[in-house]
Design a protein around this motif. Structure first.
Motif, short mmCIF file in Angstrom:
data_model
loop_
_atom_site.label_atom_id
_atom_site.label_comp_id
_atom_site.label_asym_id
_atom_site.label_seq_id
_atom_site.Cartn_x
_atom_site.Cartn_y
_atom_site.Cartn_z
N UNK A 180 -8.45 28.58 35.39
CA UNK A 180 -7.18 28.08 35.53
C UNK A 180 -6.81 27.24 34.18
N UNK A 181 -7.87 26.99 33.45
CA UNK A 181 -7.52 26.68 32.01
C UNK A 181 -6.92 27.87 31.15
N UNK B 152 -3.38 28.44 32.45
CA UNK B 152 -2.03 27.46 31.94
C UNK B 152 -2.18 27.32 30.48
N UNK B 153 -3.28 27.75 29.82
CA UNK B 153 -3.05 27.99 28.21
C UNK B 153 -2.05 28.93 28.02
N UNK C 58 -13.59 29.16 38.56
CA UNK C 58 -12.48 28.59 38.88
C UNK C 58 -11.73 27.84 37.50
N UNK C 59 -12.60 26.93 37.18
CA UNK C 59 -11.94 25.84 36.25
C UNK C 59 -11.74 26.66 35.01
#
Lengths: 271, 179
Positions: free
Chosen positions: B167-168, B171-172, B163-164
């Motif tokens: 999302x990284x 968003x990047x 998940x992390x």
């Protein structure tokens, strides 16, 4: 966790999206206050999310603005509206239920309490300040007292030396440098009636810390110990001696010796 | 309408706390399209979004006391209020119509994320093209549905670490797009 790892982890993105558990979010709240790298990264993520929201922006129905404004209380309205019409704050409700003379009483007590609080704080800070000034002055005073004491001691020394030197009954015997130290010189002030003796040894060579000069008197052809010279002072009171015909100074081990080391005789003077 | 003053975020915040009407005008004129966009993209119903915008503004107006500038920018704070409000509305509606969270999510999963996500606009279309399906999915579920990281991991049946990292990456891509 290293800062770099935290930034790479995706936790900061989740933080901005509000998807982190409360405790983790609070940790990041605290961390960003002290770590600019983390804070900058969060700001950049925020920028992206703000742009993302802006990208979806749509003008709402024009009528909504006034509808919303009608539901809000503005500072400007509160000022212009008569007091009765203003939305009463909870505190006001409480106060209006109390009879007016109590109201003044309560107001007075609150004022008094506040005034007491303020003045207590004021005087407490004054007190603390004064206390600190007093301490500072005391330590200054101590320094000055020590200086005065030191000056007094120095003055006494000089007075004593002057008294010795200027006393007509004292004889000044100049001790001259011997081949071991031709430049060396010392003066013995000696009262041949009382036997009191003083030394001025300002012109003797520097010596090692484990060595000390020792003064001798020659009485009846034999050396008599008059004591070692103070290492920290050039003027000193020596042991009484009577019937001296000459004085000499030798270099000895610290504390001196009962008999002089003749080969280490620095200065010599006949009475 | 008077020409509004240009506020810095800090000054705006101070003025808003003082409940200045001018500050409201500025806030509404500058932020309502973004807030409405967020609401509409989640609620997907014009009338309900209109209601939600009113509720969100009243909520924002009455919660400035709880806004902490150290924790988020004003803009982010307001967008999050709007997002959470819209998500709450959706969820309560789901409960009312006897659709539980799970069903709601199934419904969301069936829909094409790209269509779910974005309404219209060439800029948005370009943005969608830059995200792959996994990234669209994670933005959809975290941003538009307001899932927590744990809920997202359960829903997508992937580890928390994934998940992390997703999302990284997502968003990047957004960051690069808006650079």
């Amino acid at each position: 966790m290293e800062i770099k790892d935290l930034i790479e982890s995706g936790s900061l993105e989740l933080y901005v999206l509000g998807a982190l558990p409360e405790n983790e979010a609070r940790q990041i709240d605290n961390l960003r206050l002290v770590n600019t790298e983390v804070n900058d990264e969060i700001m950049r993520i925020e920028d992206a999310m703000i742009s993302f929201a802006a990208q979806q922006a749509q003008k709402p129905d024009a009528a909504l603005k006034n509808k919303i404004a009608a539901q809000l209380t503005f500072a400007e309205d509160e000022q212009t509206q008569p007091q009765q019409k203003a939305t009463p704050a909870p505190e006001t409700i409480m106060v209006t239920m109390v009879p007016s003379f109590y109201r003044y009483g309560i107001a007075a007590s609150i004022l008094l309490a506040v005034a007491l609080g303020v003045s207590t704080f004021y005087y407490y800070s004054k007190y603390t300040d004064a206390n600190q000034s007093l301490l500072a002055m005391r330590s200054e005073q101590n320094v000055m007292a020590n200086q005065v004491k030191y000056q007094q001691q120095e003055t006494d020394k000089v007075k004593n030396q002057l008294a010795v030197v200027s006393n007509p009954t004292n004889k000044a015997v100049v001790l001259k440098g011997l081949p071991i130290a031709p430049q060396a010189q010392a003066v013995v002030y000696w009262n041949n009636e009382t036997g009191q003796a003083y030394i001025n040894a300002a012109n003797l060579p520097q010596i090692a810390s484990n060595q000390q000069y020792q003064l001798w008197a020659i009485v009846d052809g034999k050396p008599v110990d008059m004591g070692v010279l103070d290492k920290d002072s050039t003027f000193g009171v020596m042991k009484d001696v009577k019937g001296a015909v000459a004085f000499a100074i030798t270099l000895e081990p610290l504390g001196g010796r009962p008999t002089p080391t003749l080969e280490k005789m620095y200065v010599l003077g006949n009475v | 309408m008077e020409q509004p003053v240009k506020y810095t975020e800090e000054l705006l915040y101070t003025e808003l706390k003082a409940k200045s009407k001018k500050a409201f005008e500025y806030l509404y004129d500058n932020y309502s399209p973004a807030l409405y966009g967020v609401l509409f993209n989640i609620i997907k119903n014009e009338e309900a979004s209109n209601d939600a915008l009113q509720e969100v503004f009243v909520k924002i107006w009455n919660s400035f006391e709880s806004y902490d500038p150290a924790r988020a920018r004003l803009y982010t704070w307001m967008i999050n209020i709007a997002r959470n409000h819209a998500i709450d509305k959706l969820r309560s509606k789901a409960v009312k119509t006897d659709r539980n969270l799970k069903n709601d999510k199934e419904y969301a999963a069936q829909a094409n994320p790209a269509v779910m996500l974005f309404t219209d606009g060439i800029g948005l279309q370009k943005l969608i093209d830059e995200l792959d399906n996994e990234q669209r999915e994670i933005i959809e579920i975290l941003y538009f549905k307001g899932y927590t990281q744990t809920e997202a991991a359960e829903e997508l049946n992937i580890p928390l670490g994934t998940v992390k990292s997703r999302v990284r990456l997502a968003v990047n891509k957004l960051r690069k797009h808006f650079l």
